[in-house]
Design a protein around this motif. Structure first.
Motif, PDB file in Angstrom:
ATOM      1  N   GLY A 181       0.814  -1.209   0.000  1.00  0.00           N
ATOM      2  CA  GLY A 181       0.000   0.000   0.000  1.00  0.00           C
ATOM      3  C   GLY A 181       0.846   1.255   0.000  1.00  0.00           C
ATOM      4  O   GLY A 181       0.499   2.258  -0.640  1.00  0.00           O
TER       5      GLY A 181
ATOM      6  N   GLU B 244      -5.973   4.802   1.020  1.00  0.00           N
ATOM      7  CA  GLU B 244      -4.924   3.951   1.576  1.00  0.00           C
ATOM      8  C   GLU B 244      -5.321   3.409   2.939  1.00  0.00           C
ATOM      9  O   GLU B 244      -5.052   2.251   3.273  1.00  0.00           O
TER      10      GLU B 244
ATOM     11  N   THR C  11      -4.250  -1.193  -4.403  1.00  0.00           N
ATOM     12  CA  THR C  11      -3.532  -1.904  -3.347  1.00  0.00           C
ATOM     13  C   THR C  11      -3.998  -3.349  -3.225  1.00  0.00           C
ATOM     14  O   THR C  11      -3.188  -4.281  -3.163  1.00  0.00           O
TER      15      THR C  11
END
Length: 496
Positions: free
Chosen positions: A193, A342, A419
């Protein structure tokens, strides 16, 4: 044991928890097992480190994180330089006497080259060490960016941008390798990530920062800023330790590049360069999960990142008559959206996987991670609809914030998908994380490169609302569709 090592050993997050590990037999010597228990708190680790303190998997947590942050900063800078010229497109077009659309190709060419060149760099970096080659490439790009600042022709500027991208793509080549070499399976989502968010935020931070530079100092200083960043990375790579490590080999391992002789590159005895080595990543085309992930990542990255970034000057800059500084403000929304994404991607997917493993009685099913990605697809679709509809409703010259809210939501979804799907692809190719990362980069960047050539015609023909609807359809069918197929097949395979 150092103080930092004691901190790491006592960190709960560093322990790889495996259900019923007491019933699993490890083929380790007593000394090796004792070392792993002392160093990590357990011998049940994936992947399994050696008993050598120089093994990157045995480094202190702070040192691992610092190395990953360096390659993340390299990735960030690559994207930053590719998109940093966006606020200066109008100035560049006038200076070089080309249409505004042609000025955008200075960004497109870097997107394409960055996607292709890692295939050249990766085998070389694995054979001769990553840090030294990355440091040299950064120093070369430092000089080339200074040359770009004084270029007076479109052809010269285009050539320099392509060469800079070719050298600086070493960061993309090393990214997934370094993350794989420094992280265990239970923390891979979070560490991937960092690298993914660096890529996504770099594409938005570039025009955000450079808009102020263009407004107050001029285009030449944008190139000087690129040069400063390249030189900073040169320093960081020279003082960082090498992550290429050869296990079970008597040959001395690659050491600190800065402490070796100038430009001396360490040789990895287990890596012999050959043409087949450069072509080996393409064998992953037969891996269904990897290719479905690549299709999804390419579609989502193009329509939830590139279209918002590259077309923002034409979409909002022209519509609302914004100068470079005011244009740069618009990118704050995309940066905030990516940062929120994120938090909802890496840590959440790792937490979800731990819960899934516990629920399945210790069985790890990689397709369980895909549940988290659906949040991302929802955000992308909702964000694009809001962005497109409210841009069409906007009155020229009267700025509104609503399209930016939609862009932020789409950016959040993009980061979640990036991610989760990157980690899923890597987990689908055990032992070939680097090659999976290369293939993802090639197809994603190639598709992103094509976008700016047809985006203006799409908006002129369909309008922003119609274009948003088309992009949402593509994301749903070719983005979420492959993920659903992988998820269903993965669940059936586990159930059979």
């Amino acid at each position: 044991m150092s103080f930092s090592g004691d901190i790491e050993k006592g960190s709960h997050d560093h322990i790889e928890n495996i259900e019923d590990s007491s019933q699993v037999e490890l083929d380790l010597s007593p000394e090796h097992e004792a070392y792993l228990i002392e160093r990590h708190g357990t011998a049940f680790l994936d992947p399994l480190p050696s008993s050598d303190p120089k093994d990157p998997l045995n480094w202190p947590i702070w040192k691992k994180n610092a190395e990953i942050l360096i390659v993340a900063f390299h990735t960030f800078t690559t994207a930053f330089m590719a998109s940093g010229l966006i606020p200066a497109f109008q100035t560049v077009a006038v200076k070089l006497d080309v249409p505004l659309a042609n000025a955008s190709y200075l960004t497109s060419v870097q997107i394409m080259v960055v996607g292709a060149m890692p295939f050249f760099w990766l085998p070389i970096m694995n054979a001769y060490g990553r840090n030294g080659i990355a440091a040299i490439s950064c120093l070369v790009c430092c000089a080339l960016n200074i040359g770009s600042a004084f270029s007076e022709s479109y052809a010269g500027s285009m050539a320099l941008r392509a060469v800079i991208a070719a050298f600086f793509s070493t960061g993309y080549a090393a990214g997934s390798s370094i993350v794989a070499d420094l992280s265990f399976a239970h923390e891979r989502g979070k560490k991937n990530g960092w690298w993914s968010v660096a890529l996504v935020t770099g594409t938005t931070a570039g025009p955000f920062v450079c808009g102020f530079i263009e407004q107050h100092a001029g285009t030449r200083w944008i190139y000087f800023t690129f040069s400063f960043m390249c030189f900073a990375l040169f320093i960081l790579w020279t003082i960082a330790d090498e992550t290429v490590y050869v296990r079970h080999h008597e040959t001395p391992q690659p050491g600190n590049w800065f402490n070796s002789k100038v430009l001396r590159i360490s040789r990895n005895p287990d890596q012999q360069l050959s043409f087949s080595l450069f072509m080996r990543p393409f064998s992953l085309i037969t891996n269904f999960n990897v290719m479905m992930s690549i299709l999804t990542l390419s579609i989502v990255f193009c329509y939830a990142n590139i279209v918002l970034v590259v077309e923002l000057p034409q979409a909002m800059g022209v519509l609302f008559q914004l100068d470079p500084q005011h244009l740069s403000y618009q990118f704050i929304a995309l940066i905030i959206g990516s940062a929120i994404g994120e938090f909802l991607a890496g840590p959440l997917s790792d937490w979800w996987m731990k819960k899934s493993v516990a629920r399945r009685g210790g069985v790890r099913v990689i397709s369980d991670r895909l549940w988290v990605s659906y949040n991302g697809f929802i955000c992308v679709v909702v964000g694009l609809v809001v962005w497109g509809v409210y841009l069409d409703r906007a009155v020229p010259g009267h700025w509104i914030i609503t399209p930016l809210i939609g862009g932020a939501i789409a950016a959040c979804g993009n980061n979640i998908v990036m991610t989760v799907l990157t980690t899923f692809a890597i987990e689908s190719a055990p032992g070939r994380a680097t090659e999976a990362g290369l293939l993802i980069t090639l197809f994603r960047q190639t598709y992103a490169f094509i976008g700016p050539f047809y985006f203006p015609y799409m908006f002129d023909t369909l309008g922003f609302s119609g274009s948003a609807g088309l992009m949402c359809g593509l994301v749903a069918v070719f983005g979420a569709g492959p993920v659903i197929i992988c998820h269903v097949l993965g669940s059936r395979k586990q159930g059979s």
